[in-house]
Design an enzyme around this catalytic site. Structure first.
Site, mmCIF file in Angstrom:
data_model
loop_
_atom_site.group_PDB
_atom_site.id
_atom_site.type_symbol
_atom_site.label_atom_id
_atom_site.label_comp_id
_atom_site.label_asym_id
_atom_site.label_seq_id
_atom_site.Cartn_x
_atom_site.Cartn_y
_atom_site.Cartn_z
ATOM 1 N N ASN A 15 6.484 -32.835 18.482
ATOM 2 C CA ASN A 15 5.559 -33.264 19.533
ATOM 3 C C ASN A 15 4.621 -32.124 19.866
ATOM 4 O OD1 ASN A 15 4.667 -34.873 22.007
ATOM 5 N ND2 ASN A 15 5.384 -32.975 22.943
ATOM 6 N N GLU A 16 3.335 -32.371 19.797
ATOM 7 C CA GLU A 16 2.313 -31.371 20.168
ATOM 8 C C GLU A 16 2.571 -30.020 19.505
ATOM 9 O OE1 GLU A 16 1.866 -31.232 24.446
ATOM 10 O OE2 GLU A 16 1.083 -33.288 24.527
#
Ligand SMILES: *[C@@H]1O[C@H](CO)[C@@H](O)[C@H](O)[C@H]1NC(C)=O
Ligand SMILES: *[C@@H]1O[C@H](CO)[C@@H](O)[C@H](O)[C@H]1NC(C)=O
Ligand SMILES: *[C@@H]1O[C@H](CO)[C@@H](O)[C@H](O)[C@H]1NC(C)=O
Ligand SMILES: *[C@@H]1O[C@H](CO)[C@@H](O)[C@H](O)[C@H]1NC(C)=O
Length: 573
Positions: free
Chosen positions: A290-291
């Site tokens: 994530n990110e």
């Protein structure tokens, strides 16, 4: 002197200019109603099918903040509350539970012989329950959004500030009283992991939504594994205690996929079967981290390719999601979809509604896995204005759904006793819940996934404050042409709707209009006034191929024109 004179003249000119500029800005306010013409081309050759997956949910295990536990006593049991007064009950935590992996127990001593009428005890501010025991009111709010997918368990919750505090799926399966739990360092609370990998797969199943499993890619917010040491993350050979992280990491995505999809006889599929679910979960999407694609995380691309190759080799049908934004330039690695996260002010998000009209049509599809009006430091808890900007942004996603295949609002839930992030879609405490305007806005899009979209053309001097789309959708019996339009500005709009190419008549008696608005664009919902901003549905006796309607200021309107004898088209859909 001469210089001074010139400066004065310049100053006068400037103020004249400013005056005329500000007059120009104010002009629309004083003009009163605006007019707009919206033309919809409903001909079948101009129509396009919207992906079945377009709108879903992003569940982040954040800001739930109600679980006590951990290895230490006294354990932090805020924000639990005592029922009755402090003289009638004594509450503490101690290392006395009968579960060896989950040693902290809560002790309550009742000190009153004659206890107060309301009873004594302790309540926690929210309870999700285990397995299928989700709180009904909350789950019904999700069902009402008709979600097509469920992305879980984060978010930054997947990463952790430090790897040793990241989500590890193995510790979140099996008997819940034996799950060790972990400290979620991003959201600052102990989670008992009772709502774990298995329960989230079950939740997706209950909702009829595609599960999207976001796994830790060997990267947290602040530390990361070197790519040469990533192998144990991809294919585990040993399991070690959490205390030994990050020296040797055992994260093992292939095992997690076998847990979800393997036969009940496989190593991990049998664990799932023992938990009461011999059927495979239809897991078809995974996100690698994530990110994690930015220049503070140099190992992402290397890790990504290892995960990609391993997953593609073992499960060729699984769609793999990259964290790298491919909207402005092509990705330099293979992916089926890429994440796109956007948090902006209401004005900026409204202006970005056409973001994907300029994106390349080749290559991986877009997954807008987190979107919301959110400004750091702003304490707004979700206004009408925010929901209108989000509605315009989603209309832009519908229009560009040839390349945008998925989108989800963030975050879904917040515990009112432990607000770590504002705004959110659904606010709850131990006994109440309400939807913010952003929640209600999403109910307008529940029928879009899998529907048919038509091109629209908007003609108005006020079009900078409007956003519109048109779809044809069907419920069990009826087919509707739905025209949605956001009026983001302060003026009422006299709208002319014109649908061309309709192959069926409009049945006014079955048509309806739904409006989300409020007196003040900054109005919010609350426990005291949970439905202050909510959609209001009414009949639409004026419904016709060509019709007039007034859009109130700061509003989101959905016109559902019921179509007659659309059998042939229904078959096409
Ligand atoms: C837009 O509206 C204006 C005024 O109502 C009209 O003159 C013009 O022809 C319209 N343009 C189109 C493309 O329909
Ligand atoms: C809206 O505009 C139409 C003409 O385009 C006009 O006939 C109608 O009276 C207007 N309605 C309102 C409420 O102003
Ligand atoms: C419109 O729908 C109603 C309710 O289904 C039906 O009774 C009526 O006959 C329809 N009107 C037309 C013109 O088809
Ligand atoms: C809006 O204003 C009207 C009239 O002033 C009032 O009756 C109504 O309750 C208000 N609605 C909200 C949601 O505040």
């Amino acid at each position: 002197m001469g210089t001074k004179g010139a400066a004065t003249l310049l100053a006068i000119l400037c103020s004249l200019l400013l005056l005329s500029l500000s007059c120009g800005c104010l002009a629309p306010e004083s003009e009163g109603d605006q007019t707009a013409l919206l033309e919809v081309d409903t001909s079948w050759k101009a129509a396009r099918k919207i992906p079945q997956t377009l709108f879903g949910l992003f569940f982040e295990n954040c800001a739930l903040g109600f679980e006590a536990g951990g290895p230490y006593t006294p354990s932090n049991i805020d924000p639990w509350s005592i029922i009755g007064d402090e003289s009638s009950i004594y509450v503490k935590t101690e290392r006395a539970s009968c579960f060896s992996r989950n040693i902290v127990a809560l002790r309550m001593e009742i000190l009153c012989a004659k206890c107060p009428a309301g009873g004594v005890g302790i309540y926690n501010p929210g309870f999700w329950g285990m397995g299928h025991g989700f709180r009904k009111e909350l789950i019904h709010m999700l069902v009402d959004l008709k979600p097509q997918f469920l992305r879980f368990p984060g978010g930054t919750f997947v990463e952790g500030i430090l790897l040793r505090n990241a989500f590890r799926w193995r510790e979140t399966i099996g008997p819940w009283e034996e799950r060790p739990g972990h400290y979620g360092d991003v959201w600052n609370y102990w989670t008992d992991d009772g709502l774990g990998y298995y329960e989230l797969l079950q939740l997706a199943e209950d909702l009829g939504a595609e599960p999207i499993w976001v796994f830790n890619a060997g990267i947290s917010r602040n530390d990361q594994v070197d790519t040469t040491a990533i192998a144990p993350f991809v294919k585990a050979s040993i399991s070690l205690e959490r205390s030994e992280w990050p020296l040797i990491l055992y994260k093992d995505v292939l095992d997690s996929l076998e847990f979800a999809r393997g036969s009940a006889k496989s190593t991990w599929g049998s664990v799932r079967a023992a938990m009461g679910h011999p059927e495979r979960f239809p897991l078809k999407y995974v996100a690698v981290g994530n990110e994690d694609c930015d220049n503070t995380k140099p190992f992402y691309q290397g890790h990504y390719l290892k995960f990609y190759n391993a997953i593609r080799g073992a499960y060729p049908d699984i769609q793999i999601i990259s964290n790298c934004d491919g909207s402005s330039e092509p990705l330099d690695h293979p992916a089926d979809l890429y994440d796109f996260h956007i948090y902006n002010s209401a004005n900026d998000l409204f202006l970005k509604k056409d973001t994907f009209s300029r994106t390349s049509r080749t290559g991986p599809k877009v997954f807008v896995s987190e979107y919301a009006v959110h400004v750091d430091g702003d304490t707004s808890k979700g206004s009408l204005q925010a929901s209108l900007a989000e509605a315009a942004f989603l209309i832009g996603l519908e229009v560009n759904s040839d390349i945008v295949h998925m989108a989800s609002y963030a975050p879904l839930f917040v515990n009112d006793n432990d607000r770590k992030w504002n705004p959110d879609a659904i606010v709850f405490n131990s006994w109440q819940q309400y939807g913010t305007p952003s929640y209600w806005m999403q109910t307008f899009f529940g029928e879009s996934s899998g529907a048919v979209i038509h091109p629209v053309r908007l003609n108005s001097s006020y079009s900078g404050s409007l956003a519109a789309s048109a779809i044809t959708w069907q419920d069990n019996e009826d087919i509707f042409l739905r025209i949605k339009i956001v009026n983001f500005g302060p003026n009422a709009v006299n709208l002319t709707l014109s649908a061309t190419g309709l192959e069926a008549g409009v049945n006014a008696s079955r048509s309806a209009v739904t409006v989300l608005t409020s007196n003040d664009s900054l109005d919010e919902n609350s426990f005291d006034d949970p439905l202050k901003v909510k959609p209001v549905k009414s009949g639409l006796p004026s419904a016709a191929e060509e019709m007039q309607a007034m859009l109130v200021p700061h509003s989101f309107t959905s016109f559902d024109l019921a179509l007659d004898e659309y059998g042939e088209l229904a078959a096409d859909m």
